[in-house]
Design a protein around this motif. Structure first.
Motif, PDB file in Angstrom:
ATOM      1  N   MET A  29     -18.442  18.516  27.925  1.00 47.24           N
ATOM      2  CA  MET A  29     -19.690  18.976  28.522  1.00 47.24           C
ATOM      3  C   MET A  29     -19.600  19.119  30.042  1.00 47.24           C
ATOM      4  SD  MET A  29     -21.490  19.836  26.065  1.00 47.24           S
ATOM      5  CE  MET A  29     -22.703  20.477  27.224  1.00 47.24           C
ATOM      6  N   ALA A  32     -18.304  22.449  30.359  1.00 48.81           N
ATOM      7  CA  ALA A  32     -19.379  23.420  30.096  1.00 48.81           C
ATOM      8  C   ALA A  32     -20.268  23.595  31.320  1.00 48.81           C
ATOM      9  CB  ALA A  32     -20.205  22.975  28.888  1.00 48.81           C
ATOM     10  N   CYS A  46     -27.662  23.322  30.152  1.00 48.08           N
ATOM     11  CA  CYS A  46     -27.337  24.542  29.420  1.00 48.08           C
ATOM     12  C   CYS A  46     -27.156  24.331  27.921  1.00 48.08           C
ATOM     13  CB  CYS A  46     -26.075  25.180  29.995  1.00 48.08           C
ATOM     14  SG  CYS A  46     -24.589  24.152  29.863  1.00 48.08           S
ATOM     15  N   THR A  47     -27.147  23.071  27.453  1.00 56.28           N
ATOM     16  CA  THR A  47     -26.835  22.791  26.050  1.00 56.28           C
ATOM     17  C   THR A  47     -27.839  21.798  25.469  1.00 56.28           C
ATOM     18  OG1 THR A  47     -24.486  23.125  26.518  1.00 56.28           O
ATOM     19  CG2 THR A  47     -25.024  22.029  24.456  1.00 56.28           C
ATOM     20  N   ALA A  52     -24.906  18.498  22.623  1.00 59.25           N
ATOM     21  CA  ALA A  52     -24.106  17.980  23.738  1.00 59.25           C
ATOM     22  C   ALA A  52     -23.570  16.585  23.427  1.00 59.25           C
ATOM     23  CB  ALA A  52     -24.936  17.963  25.012  1.00 59.25           C
ATOM     24  N   VAL A  77     -21.132  26.767  23.771  1.00 56.16           N
ATOM     25  CA  VAL A  77     -22.315  25.905  23.799  1.00 56.16           C
ATOM     26  C   VAL A  77     -23.243  26.248  24.961  1.00 56.16           C
ATOM     27  CG1 VAL A  77     -21.006  24.028  22.734  1.00 56.16           C
ATOM     28  CG2 VAL A  77     -21.306  24.049  25.226  1.00 56.16           C
ATOM     29  N   THR A  81     -29.987  26.070  23.811  1.00 57.74           N
ATOM     30  CA  THR A  81     -31.005  25.061  24.071  1.00 57.74           C
ATOM     31  C   THR A  81     -32.246  25.316  23.223  1.00 57.74           C
ATOM     32  OG1 THR A  81     -31.951  26.345  25.896  1.00 57.74           O
ATOM     33  CG2 THR A  81     -30.226  24.750  26.445  1.00 57.74           C
ATOM     34  N   VAL A 201     -22.149  23.924  16.308  1.00 56.94           N
ATOM     35  CA  VAL A 201     -22.409  25.057  17.205  1.00 56.94           C
ATOM     36  C   VAL A 201     -23.008  26.214  16.418  1.00 56.94           C
ATOM     37  CG1 VAL A 201     -21.340  26.813  18.678  1.00 56.94           C
ATOM     38  CG2 VAL A 201     -20.645  24.419  18.892  1.00 56.94           C
ATOM     39  N   THR A 204     -26.587  25.589  15.565  1.00 57.96           N
ATOM     40  CA  THR A 204     -27.471  25.732  16.723  1.00 57.96           C
ATOM     41  C   THR A 204     -27.676  27.194  17.079  1.00 57.96           C
ATOM     42  OG1 THR A 204     -26.584  23.622  17.532  1.00 57.96           O
ATOM     43  CG2 THR A 204     -27.895  24.917  19.074  1.00 57.96           C
TER      44      THR A 204
END
Length: 233
Positions: A29, A32, A46-47, A52, A77, A81, A201, A204
């Motif tokens: 992360m 990321a 951002c995730t 995360a 990722v 959100t 992922v 999501t």
């Protein structure tokens, strides 16, 4: 002294744990946050929070040799959100379902309890993501019948509790699941961990309804971000 909480100007190396400086490496992360152009953090905005968490846990529990398999997932990722608490439950179900059939017996019971509670939250949902993960969870419980039976008795004895699941409960279930996979007596735990994060992922993306190209364009790129993304593919 340079402020490393700002966007770094070096390419970090993926490694376990938190890192004050990118020169000392980066967890999943943190990398990321680097690609997203955010301030250096293992909790970037951002995730999604539970995704995360899974990424940090998988990063830390994957072996040094297997961690390279995670790098292609890092850009995916960014921008995923949601404020909907249902996504926390879905990701917890994904993690528990992956762990329950292979985890050690002493961990299976707690995973089965958590999975049963989570499935109760999804019971009345008729959308595709919830239906798919509901079936996945039921299959995982069938794969561990002794743990499932114990969990059913336990819940009956203590009562169903409050409806729903808190973010903390979802996080605890996901954390236990990742640890259970990492400690499982299987040929390649790394493969299972990478598969879990890959599936999370995808879950999501479906839930958020994100267009990956549009999302990445929407994120403000930091220095070297384009080159970094290309290097991870």
């Amino acid at each position: 002294m340079r402020d490393w909480t700002a966007q770094p100007d070096v390419m970090p190396i993926l490694s376990p744990g938190r890192h004050f400086s990118p020169r000392r490496g980066a967890c999943f992360m943190e990398f990321a946050s680097y690609l997203a152009g955010e301030r250096w953090s293992d909790h970037p905005a951002c995730t999604h929070r539970t995704l995360a968490l899974l990424a940090r846990m998988v990063n830390d529990r994957t072996s040094e040799a297997g961690r390279a398999r995670l790098t292609p997932l890092i850009p995916t990722v960014i921008g995923l959100t949601s404020d909907d608490p249902l996504l926390d439950v879905l990701l917890a179900v994904r993690a528990a379902s992956a762990a329950l059939p292979i985890a050690a017996e002493e961990r299976q019971r707690s995973l089965a309890v958590g999975l049963r509670v989570a499935l109760r939250v999804l019971a009345d949902r008729d959308d595709d993501p919830a239906a798919e993960l509901r079936e996945l969870g039921k299959a995982a419980l069938r794969a561990a019948p002794a743990a499932d039976a114990w969990a059913a008795r336990f819940i009956e004895e203590v009562g169903p509790g409050r409806p729903g699941m808190t973010v903390r409960q979802c996080s605890a279930l996901a954390t236990s699941a990742v640890d259970g996979i990492a400690r499982a007596c299987v040929a390649d735990p790394d493969e299972h961990l990478v598969a879990l994060l890959t599936a999370a992922v995808s879950d999501t993306v479906r839930f958020v309804g994100a267009d990956r190209g549009r999302t990445l364009r929407r994120v403000h790129p930091g220095p070297f971000a384009g080159a970094a993304v290309m290097s991870l593919r």
